[in-house]
Design an enzyme around this catalytic site. Structure first.
Site, PDB file in Angstrom:
ATOM      1  N   SER A 146       4.256  41.885  54.765  1.00  0.00           N
ATOM      2  CA  SER A 146       4.930  42.302  54.118  1.00  0.00           C
ATOM      3  C   SER A 146       6.771  42.744  55.208  1.00  0.00           C
ATOM      4  O   SER A 146       7.987  43.390  55.003  1.00  0.00           O
ATOM      5  CB  SER A 146       4.499  43.815  55.200  1.00  0.00           C
ATOM      6  OG  SER A 146       3.480  44.279  54.018  1.00  0.00           O
ATOM      7  N   HIS A 198      -4.103  41.930  52.332  1.00  0.00           N
ATOM      8  CA  HIS A 198      -3.555  42.040  51.374  1.00  0.00           C
ATOM      9  C   HIS A 198      -3.781  41.274  49.870  1.00  0.00           C
ATOM     10  O   HIS A 198      -4.590  40.222  50.420  1.00  0.00           O
ATOM     11  CB  HIS A 198      -2.089  41.343  51.385  1.00  0.00           C
ATOM     12  CG  HIS A 198      -1.020  42.669  52.601  1.00  0.00           C
ATOM     13  ND1 HIS A 198       0.448  41.545  53.033  1.00  0.00           N
ATOM     14  CD2 HIS A 198      -1.334  42.733  53.144  1.00  0.00           C
ATOM     15  CE1 HIS A 198       0.217  42.782  53.713  1.00  0.00           C
ATOM     16  NE2 HIS A 198      -0.610  42.814  54.004  1.00  0.00           N
ATOM     17  N   HIS A 215      18.835  62.322  41.714  1.00  0.00           N
ATOM     18  CA  HIS A 215      19.441  61.184  41.962  1.00  0.00           C
ATOM     19  C   HIS A 215      18.117  59.861  40.912  1.00  0.00           C
ATOM     20  O   HIS A 215      17.682  59.971  41.059  1.00  0.00           O
ATOM     21  CB  HIS A 215      19.386  61.246  43.735  1.00  0.00           C
ATOM     22  CG  HIS A 215      19.486  62.313  44.338  1.00  0.00           C
ATOM     23  ND1 HIS A 215      20.841  62.733  44.661  1.00  0.00           N
ATOM     24  CD2 HIS A 215      18.985  63.009  45.062  1.00  0.00           C
ATOM     25  CE1 HIS A 215      20.902  63.244  45.381  1.00  0.00           C
ATOM     26  NE2 HIS A 215      19.445  63.777  45.315  1.00  0.00           N
TER      27      HIS A 215
END
Length: 437
Positions: free
Chosen positions: A49, A367, A292
């Site tokens: 990460s 992961h 936004h």
């Protein structure tokens, strides 16, 4: 948080409201544009990460374990840092006059190596020939910053304000600096506020606050299931306060919201907490995102649960989640490896601390290497389409807001002031990111 995890969160959200589950919508399901992001690091097919954070914030692919530097820098080799630093979209936004905000359920620290949280760890990891500036940078330079990490800002052995009698929560800094006090001193005449609990956070008048630092735990924040709602603000409450402060700026703002604890609970494979943590992160009302440009994506996936169907009798059956790996459910006495009986599943699977069975005995779940989704809405959200490299994300957002280097398409009020074709306010919601650039 790969696509299967999104599906699992959607199903549980529906089931908790008394429906079958598959038919309901998460807030991000309502975003009109969806693309895929390739998450690999330059030296790893399955990313970590730190490298992915560098990609989606700084716009360059990076090596596993490095933060805020290009792939020319080598993890842990500090003499490869200088000259290979890269800037992030937060810096691009600040240089363009927008206010920036970072909120994370992790600790608010910026370091070269993802494991370096304070100078205490650094002093044990490196020889004296390196100066602190070689490998550790603290980034408290946003207008609004919220998260955890108080003990990394305080001198060693300084008692924590919330847990004064617990040594493990005391300050860790060996250089004697009190970074909270330093920030407070700098902001004394700039309408700046430091808070460490929910009551103080919600008592702030956004119209009279321009800067905010909120550190709500000595380390990581609590899981939403374990959070004391009387003292600790929720992710939604923090975001609401941030928006009220930042939206005062007519030039727009950049808001980064990260749900880091999703990664931790994924690694520990607690299915109930795992999916509920995702739901708590993904439940911002759509009104938060308009008008936004809003983008929701994920640092990487985790190798997600298989769903099994167990029958105990003609009248008792159970659908449950099993992770491919690790798990403590294994009983290892090498070379023999045994697993607990699945008969306990029927009685314990709905408990928050239930740990799922798994196929491979490892220390922690890992992961995954597959692509992750990118959900977007608002002005120029169509720029996030198809299959893209992860480091494309900040460039698309910068293009939409007319910040950074590529501004040839922008209208201007004057020769010196770029004006985005769209509203310049940006949201970037990230899950499972280890560190910020």
């Amino acid at each position: 948080m790969g696509v299967p995890t999104v599906t699992a969160a959607r199903i549980l959200k529906g089931q908790l409201s008394g429906q079958y589950g598959e038919e309901v919508q998460l807030e991000m399901d309502k975003f009109p544009y969806v693309s895929l992001s390739k998450t690999y690091n330059t030296n790893a097919q399955v990313p970590d990460s730190a490298g992915t954070a560098t990609a989606y914030l700084c716009g360059v692919k990076a090596n596993e374990g490095t933060v805020g530097v290009s792939a020319a820098a080598v993890r842990g080799q500090c003499n490869t840092t200088r000259g290979n630093e890269v800037t992030s979209i937060l810096k691009w936004a600040k240089e363009s006059g927008e206010k920036i905000h970072k909120h994370t359920t992790f600790r608010d620290l910026y370091t070269l190596n993802r494991r370096f949280n304070s100078d205490l760890i650094l002093s044990a990891a490196f020889s004296p020939q390196f100066t602190r500036s070689d490998f550790c940078l603290l980034d408290l330079d946003g207008q609004v910053i919220m998260g955890g990490g108080r003990k990394y800002m305080l001198p060693k052995n300084t008692s924590d304000v919330e847990y004064p009698g617990e040594k493990k929560h005391s300050g860790t800094r060996k250089d004697g600096r009190n970074l909270i006090q330093e920030w407070t001193d700098r902001m004394r005449d700039k309408k700046g506020y430091y808070v460490w609990n929910k009551k103080d956070l919600l008592s702030i008048n956004p119209s009279s606050a321009d800067y905010l630092l909120g550190l709500f735990e000595p380390g990581d924040l609590q899981y939403d299931l374990e959070r004391d709602s009387s003292t600790d603000p929720s992710l939604t409450e923090m975001v609401e306060v941030a928006i009220k402060i930042l939206r005062k700026n007519p030039e727009g703002f950049y808001l980064l919201v990260e749900g880091f604890l999703i990664q931790i609970i994924s690694s520990l494979t607690f299915p109930s907490s795992y999916v509920l943590t995702h739901i708590s992160f993904l439940s911002f009302p759509s009104s938060h995102f308009l008008p936004h440009m809003s983008l929701l994506t994920f640092s990487s996936s985790h190798v997600l649960p298989h769903i099994f169907f167990l029958t105990f009798s003609s009248t008792h059956f159970l659908t449950y989640i099993s992770f491919p790996h690790p798990q403590p459910q294994y009983k290892c006495n090498f070379p023999k490896i045994s697993r607990s009986s699945v008969s306990y599943l029927f009685f314990s699977v709905e408990q928050n601390d239930y740990q799922a069975q798994s196929a491979v005995p490892l220390r922690m779940e890992t992961h995954g290497g597959e692509d992750v989704a990118v959900f977007s809405k608002g002005p120029m959200a169509h720029l996030l389409h198809g299959v893209q490299e992860q480091n494309y994300i900040p460039h698309a957002m910068a293009y939409a807001a007319c910040i950074g280097q590529n501004r040839a398409h922008c209208r201007t009020r004057s020769s010196a002031t770029p004006l985005a074709i769209t509203t310049p306010s940006l949201f970037l919601l990230i899950t499972a990111a280890w560190l910020l650039c």
